[in-house]
Design an enzyme around this catalytic site. Structure first.
Site, mmCIF file in Angstrom:
data_model
loop_
_atom_site.group_PDB
_atom_site.id
_atom_site.type_symbol
_atom_site.label_atom_id
_atom_site.label_comp_id
_atom_site.label_asym_id
_atom_site.label_seq_id
_atom_site.Cartn_x
_atom_site.Cartn_y
_atom_site.Cartn_z
ATOM 1 N N GLU A 328 0.815 -1.221 0.000
ATOM 2 C CA GLU A 328 0.000 0.000 0.000
ATOM 3 C C GLU A 328 0.847 1.269 0.000
ATOM 4 O O GLU A 328 0.914 1.998 0.987
ATOM 5 C CB GLU A 328 -0.937 -0.016 1.224
ATOM 6 C CG GLU A 328 -1.905 -1.184 1.174
ATOM 7 C CD GLU A 328 -2.858 -1.232 2.351
ATOM 8 O OE1 GLU A 328 -4.052 -1.473 2.146
ATOM 9 O OE2 GLU A 328 -2.398 -1.041 3.508
HETATM 10 C C1 ACM Z 1 -1.922 -5.443 4.354
HETATM 11 O O1 ACM Z 1 -2.946 -5.967 4.828
HETATM 12 N N1 ACM Z 1 -1.945 -4.186 3.951
HETATM 13 C C2 ACM Z 1 -0.692 -6.196 4.210
#
Ligand code: ACM
Length: 687
Positions: A328
């Site tokens: 992310e």
């Molecule tokens: C995650 O759940 N962003 C690894």
């Protein structure tokens, strides 16, 4: 096999709900016949009737190798046996080679730093004369001792080890549990009891998520501002971390630390603004969700910082693997900062993905210099990276398969997110490497195993146990036991047994609910509230996130925090309903049990509504209290129609279905545990 026996009990239903809300066989039948409560199930087990009777002289000797780690493990096992049997067992060490009721034959210590290649196999045999464990390593012997403890069962007025011959080894070498201590700090005692629970169910990797946008939790002496301003004073000292590594090693568990980069790094950048790709963050983040702040991958100083920091961490964490996060990272600054744009052009990096791969390549070089393998979330999968990195699949099984097809080792996490508030049964049936997988035999070897993930947004020290346990034990079995061990009913039966064992180890997944209910109601008189609560479970992470807009400042002491995911009542009602619907006109026992349960939860409402008048926090669930009696009445009506073979009056199904649909709408961030069962009952009614 008929599992639920409480329906036929003469005890009043309320007492049953109060004492445990479940029955199954958590009180193991007193028998000379082997009752298989083991979790995880061993690879191979043969049992015959009879057993070795435990008495106060029970003790262990090591017949070959021993070391302090093995002695400690034996000591802990004896303490657990004491607790299970109330026998005054001695924990005094006994000279090696002496005859003893438990002999332990270990070839050697195993790896100096436990790795994914550690030999964890053991054999355990029990005869009427005693028990014998054999293992190549101390880790294998520890697993054997955990199995031995789980074998103990009552027989008449004694406790016995049933006669068994067990040959056991794990299906997967990487069996992890990740705890996010970044968003909410978890004190050391929580982590230690979590590791005790992991050892009991043979998990072997504690993945410690130590840095997040919301907090930097590990002390750096080189960069003291990381925790100095980035942790609200809630962090682990280096000594804490060393203690936890030692505590875990003593239990056959590796500690893989995670330092999130280049995203999820607001706390790093708040402490050291020079790391930032654009305008540095004004504070440690309180909100949750994906952050725009990312480390600057174009400055050499960033890599010098990371190299020094990881070098320092390598002196604390001996595991051969280090996790660098990598998930992310939208990093809008990478698209707008002229210096970064120019860098990308100069290095022929076409987009953010390519720039992150460049960053990862640089970090990999640092890790290689530290003799560490890189692990990262599946966003790090990129052909620019060599094949000796490990991909942790969280966005779906596909990345595990794609990674393995490209030659990367992988760990599966996508189906094991505990914050999804799914049932143990759902997690249990998700296999890291199903026989239907399209991978070739060589590619299959690249799947190292799986990791359970417990993210920290909606948990704190008071609720973490009830979110982790006992579901984690069911997934641990998926990682350890043969692929064909898939009987969900039997899993739930054994889960109720192991849940009590885990509580004995200090985990608070059962007791926490009562404590929270007392706190919410402001009284110790929670008998009815407990019955009421058994009708609910928390909604999923995503639903709560959207309905409540939680942040790090949200206080987690509401009704939703009291109730447990997948409580015993959910499975029990589902199981009774399924059985009842097989023969509704003849299965009077299940009809009676279901009716009693629905009546009990409905009858709890007046008392709970009264308590709500004195507790605004509890009153949050007022709408749920209003809905419950109607739904319970719909259930008992449906059971009546079905068991008497009568039709419902015209319009009943439509109005009941409307009631169910209304009950599915968000309220108090909890959901009814019986909605699916009720829907099945209503659908089966003729009109
Ligand atoms: C995650 O759940 N962003 C690894």
């Amino acid at each position: 096999m008929k599992i639920c026996s409480w329906a036929k009990s003469l005890l009043p239903i309320a007492t049953l709900i109060l004492t445990s809300s479940i029955s199954f066989s958590q009180m193991a039948p007193s028998s000379e016949t082997f009752v298989n409560n083991l979790m995880p199930q061993p690879a191979s087990l043969q049992a015959s009737s009879g057993g070795f009777v435990l008495n106060a002289q029970f003790h262990a000797v090591t017949t070959h190798f021993n070391d302090p780690r093995l002695d400690d493990a034996i000591h802990r096992a004896i303490l657990q046996l004491r607790q299970k049997t109330a026998l005054p067992l001695s924990v005094e060490p006994v000279a090696a080679g002496t005859e003893a009721p438990l002999t332990i034959d270990v070839q050697g210590a195993g790896e100096a730093v436990q790795s994914v290649d550690e030999n964890e196999a053991y054999t355990l045999s029990v005869t009427p004369a005693g028990a014998h464990i054999e293992a190549a390593t101390v880790v294998g012997a520890m697993h054997g001792l955990e199995t031995l403890v789980q074998l103990v069962q009552p027989s008449g007025s004694d406790y016995i080890l049933p006669i068994v011959s067990i040959h056991d080894s794990p299906r997967f070498p990487w069996r992890g549990l990740m705890i996010d201590c970044g968003r909410h700090f978890e004190p050391m005692d929580v982590l230690k009891r979590t590791i005790d629970g992991m050892a009991a169910v043979k998990l072997n990797v504690f993945h410690w998520h130590l840095t997040e946008d919301q907090g930097f939790r590990i002390e750096s002496k080189l960069y003291p501002r990381l925790t100095g301003v980035g942790s609200d004073g809630l962090f682990y000292t280096q000594q804490d971390a060393r203690d936890l590594v030692a505590y875990a090693r003593a239990r056959g568990i590796r500690v893989v630390p995670e330092f999130e980069m280049p995203g999820h790094s607001t706390a790093w950048q708040y402490a050291y603004p020079k790391l930032s790709s654009g305008t540095p963050p004004p504070a440690v983040r309180r909100d949750f969700g994906v952050s725009d702040y990312a480390l600057d991958p174009t400055r050499e100083e960033t890599y010098q910082f990371i190299a020094r920091f990881l070098g320092e961490m390598a002196t604390i964490f001996p595991d051969p693997y280090m996790h660098i996060g990598g998930d992310e990272t939208p990093a809008p600054d990478w698209k707008t900062n002229p210096r970064i744009i120019a860098f990308m052009k100069a290095h022929n990096l076409k987009d953010n993905g390519a720039l992150q791969a460049y960053f990862n390549t640089r970090v990999l070089k640092i890790l290689t210099g530290l003799h560490k393998h890189m692990v990262g979330w599946d966003e790090i999968l990129n052909p620019a990276l060599p094949k000796d990195i490990v991909i942790q699949s969280w966005r779906g099984e596909a990345s595990l398969t794609q990674g393995a097809q490209q030659g990367y080792q992988g760990i599966l996490s996508a189906p094991y997110y505990l914050d999804g508030m799914k049932s143990a049964g759902t997690h249990y049936l998700a296999d890291p490497l199903p026989s239907s997988s399209s991978l070739t035999p060589e590619q299959r070897k690249l799947v190292l195993g799986g990791e359970i993930c417990m993210w920290g947004e909606q948990i704190d020290a008071g609720t973490i146990d009830s979110r982790n346990w006992p579901r984690t034990a069911a997934i641990a079995e998926r990682f350890w036991s043969p692929e064909d061990v898939t009987n969900v009913d039997d899993m739930y039966r054994r889960l109720n047994v192991v849940s009590i064992q885990l509580e004995g180890l200090g985990l608070q997944h059962i007791t926490q609910e009562d404590a929270y209910l007392r706190d919410l109601a402001g009284t110790q008189d929670i008998d009815q509230l407990r019955i009421f609560a058994s009708a609910f479970e928390p909604v999923s992470f995503g639903e709560r996130y959207h309905q409540q807009k939680t942040s790090q400042l949200t206080v987690l002491d509401r009704f939703v925090d009291a109730v447990r995911p997948d409580p015993p009542s959910r499975y029990e009602v589902a199981h009774l309903t399924e059985n009842f619907l097989k023969s509704p006109q003849s299965d009077t026992a299940d009809a009676a049990a279901l009716t009693q349960w629905f009546e009990a939860v409905s009858n709890s409402v007046p008392t709970v509504e009264n308590q709500m008048q004195h507790s605004p926090r509890l009153a949050e669930a007022q709408e749920r209290a209003q809905q419950l009696p109607g739904l319970a009445k719909a259930a008992t009506d449906a059971i009546h129609f079905l068991s008497s073979g009568t039709k419902a009056p015209a319009g009943w199904k439509a109005s009941t279905t409307a009631q169910i649909e209304a009950a599915k709408k968000p309220s108090a961030v909890v959901r009814f545990v019986f909605i699916d069962s009720l829907t099945s009952l209503v659908n089966a009614v003729q009109e």
